[in-house]
Motif scaffolding. Structure first.
Motif, PDB file in Angstrom:
ATOM      1  N   ILE A  55      -9.972   0.576  -3.617  1.00 47.18           N
ATOM      2  CA  ILE A  55      -9.041  -0.331  -4.277  1.00 47.18           C
ATOM      3  C   ILE A  55      -7.965  -0.717  -3.266  1.00 47.18           C
ATOM      4  CG2 ILE A  55      -7.400  -0.561  -6.206  1.00 47.18           C
ATOM      5  CD1 ILE A  55     -10.392   0.046  -6.961  1.00 47.18           C
ATOM      6  N   LEU A  56      -7.539  -1.984  -3.291  1.00 45.99           N
ATOM      7  CA  LEU A  56      -6.467  -2.452  -2.417  1.00 45.99           C
ATOM      8  C   LEU A  56      -5.219  -2.747  -3.239  1.00 45.99           C
ATOM      9  CD1 LEU A  56      -8.328  -5.008  -0.101  1.00 45.99           C
ATOM     10  CD2 LEU A  56      -7.955  -2.558   0.276  1.00 45.99           C
ATOM     11  N   VAL A  57      -4.068  -2.348  -2.705  1.00 41.34           N
ATOM     12  CA  VAL A  57      -2.769  -2.677  -3.286  1.00 41.34           C
ATOM     13  C   VAL A  57      -1.922  -3.343  -2.199  1.00 41.34           C
ATOM     14  CG1 VAL A  57      -2.829  -0.843  -5.025  1.00 41.34           C
ATOM     15  CG2 VAL A  57      -1.812  -0.378  -2.786  1.00 41.34           C
ATOM     16  N   ASP A  58      -0.848  -4.021  -2.621  1.00 46.33           N
ATOM     17  CA  ASP A  58      -0.033  -4.754  -1.645  1.00 46.33           C
ATOM     18  C   ASP A  58       1.093  -3.932  -1.028  1.00 46.33           C
ATOM     19  OD1 ASP A  58       1.731  -4.630  -3.792  1.00 46.33           O
ATOM     20  OD2 ASP A  58       2.298  -6.744  -3.678  1.00 46.33           O
ATOM     21  N   ILE A 108      -7.601   4.406  -2.473  1.00 44.08           N
ATOM     22  CA  ILE A 108      -6.715   3.235  -2.442  1.00 44.08           C
ATOM     23  C   ILE A 108      -6.174   3.032  -1.028  1.00 44.08           C
ATOM     24  CG2 ILE A 108      -4.588   2.193  -3.322  1.00 44.08           C
ATOM     25  CD1 ILE A 108      -4.961   3.745  -5.893  1.00 44.08           C
ATOM     26  N   ARG A 109      -6.110   1.750  -0.620  1.00 47.56           N
ATOM     27  CA  ARG A 109      -5.533   1.389   0.676  1.00 47.56           C
ATOM     28  C   ARG A 109      -4.436   0.351   0.463  1.00 47.56           C
ATOM     29  NH1 ARG A 109      -9.799  -0.443   3.152  1.00 47.56           N
ATOM     30  NH2 ARG A 109      -9.422  -2.641   3.446  1.00 47.56           N
ATOM     31  N   ILE A 110      -3.327   0.562   1.133  1.00 48.10           N
ATOM     32  CA  ILE A 110      -2.286  -0.471   1.189  1.00 48.10           C
ATOM     33  C   ILE A 110      -2.741  -1.448   2.254  1.00 48.10           C
ATOM     34  CG2 ILE A 110       0.116  -0.996   1.700  1.00 48.10           C
ATOM     35  CD1 ILE A 110       0.801   1.857   0.741  1.00 48.10           C
ATOM     36  N   VAL A 111      -3.059  -2.644   1.852  1.00 50.12           N
ATOM     37  CA  VAL A 111      -3.679  -3.619   2.746  1.00 50.12           C
ATOM     38  C   VAL A 111      -2.641  -4.219   3.698  1.00 50.12           C
ATOM     39  CG1 VAL A 111      -3.434  -5.648   1.255  1.00 50.12           C
ATOM     40  CG2 VAL A 111      -5.396  -5.467   2.745  1.00 50.12           C
ATOM     41  N   GLN A 112      -3.092  -4.557   4.904  1.00 55.58           N
ATOM     42  CA  GLN A 112      -2.211  -5.143   5.911  1.00 55.58           C
ATOM     43  C   GLN A 112      -2.554  -6.610   6.191  1.00 55.58           C
ATOM     44  OE1 GLN A 112       0.428  -3.386   6.841  1.00 55.58           O
ATOM     45  NE2 GLN A 112      -0.391  -1.784   5.510  1.00 55.58           N
ATOM     46  N   ASN A 113      -3.681  -7.072   5.732  1.00 57.11           N
ATOM     47  CA  ASN A 113      -4.122  -8.452   5.940  1.00 57.11           C
ATOM     48  C   ASN A 113      -3.210  -9.414   5.158  1.00 57.11           C
ATOM     49  OD1 ASN A 113      -5.847 -10.718   4.557  1.00 57.11           O
ATOM     50  ND2 ASN A 113      -6.883 -10.296   6.484  1.00 57.11           N
TER      51      ASN A 113
END
Length: 186
Positions: A55-58, A108-113
């Motif tokens: 899952i991606l979060v901001d 979960i990953r805090i996305v950097q894109n």
């Protein structure tokens, strides 16, 4: 980029699937809070639903909404991480039941894109991010490499041809029973 975000938002809000660039590899995604949408991801990928999804979060605020308290050791690690890092968290809330593993954990990953961050921020909820390939096939770094049969099965494809992702997937970590960081994928 605005047109892609607008179309992707409509897709996510409708419970549909999309292919999009991430800070690692190109992703196949949907609304991570919508059980039916997540079910469609498993069908598109031909992936057993017993295998978890990322899952991606901001950012940290959104992460805490679904995880509660983030262990201090994990926060410190993420503050200094030099590459995309997915973390396995215990006891998530508010997510689709089929993104939560049998042991009540979620990745979960805090996305950097920039594109992903803007999309998730505007959507206001986390999104699924699994590699844009059929289960068992190699991960791809470019939109042009994705299997045309997979492309036909999704509802929207983000058209950012210059957005090549990195070939490597994120590293995956978790806190073990001793409170130490354990690397599950480097």
């Amino acid at each position: 980029m605005k047109e892609n975000i607008s179309q992707a938002l409509k897709t996510l809000a409708s419970g549909e699937t999309l292919i999009y660039p991430t800070d690692t590899i190109w992703g196949l995604g949907c609304d991570a809070t919508n059980t039916e949408a997540v079910e469609n991801i498993y069908k598109v990928k031909n992936r057993p639903d017993s295998k978890s999804l990322i899952i991606l979060v901001d950012g940290m605020d959104m992460l805490k909404k679904y995880i509660g308290t983030v262990p201090e050791r994990i926060e410190r690690f993420l503050d200094t991480a030099t590459r995309p890092t997915t973390v396995i968290y215990n006891h998530p809330t508010g997510l689709a039941s089929n993104v939560i593993a049998g042991d009540d954990t979620v990745a979960i990953r805090i996305v950097q894109n920039d594109f992903c961050k803007a999309l998730i921020r505007e959507f206001g909820k986390p999104i699924v991010s699994t590699s844009a390939n059929f289960s068992g096939a190699p991960s791809l770094s470019g939109l042009h490499e994705i299997d045309p049969l997979l492309l036909k099965q999704v509802d929207y494809i983000v058209n950012l041809p210059a957005a090549e992702s990195k070939k490597a997937a994120s590293q995956i970590i978790k806190l073990n029973d001793l409170g130490e960081i354990e690397f599950l994928r480097i």
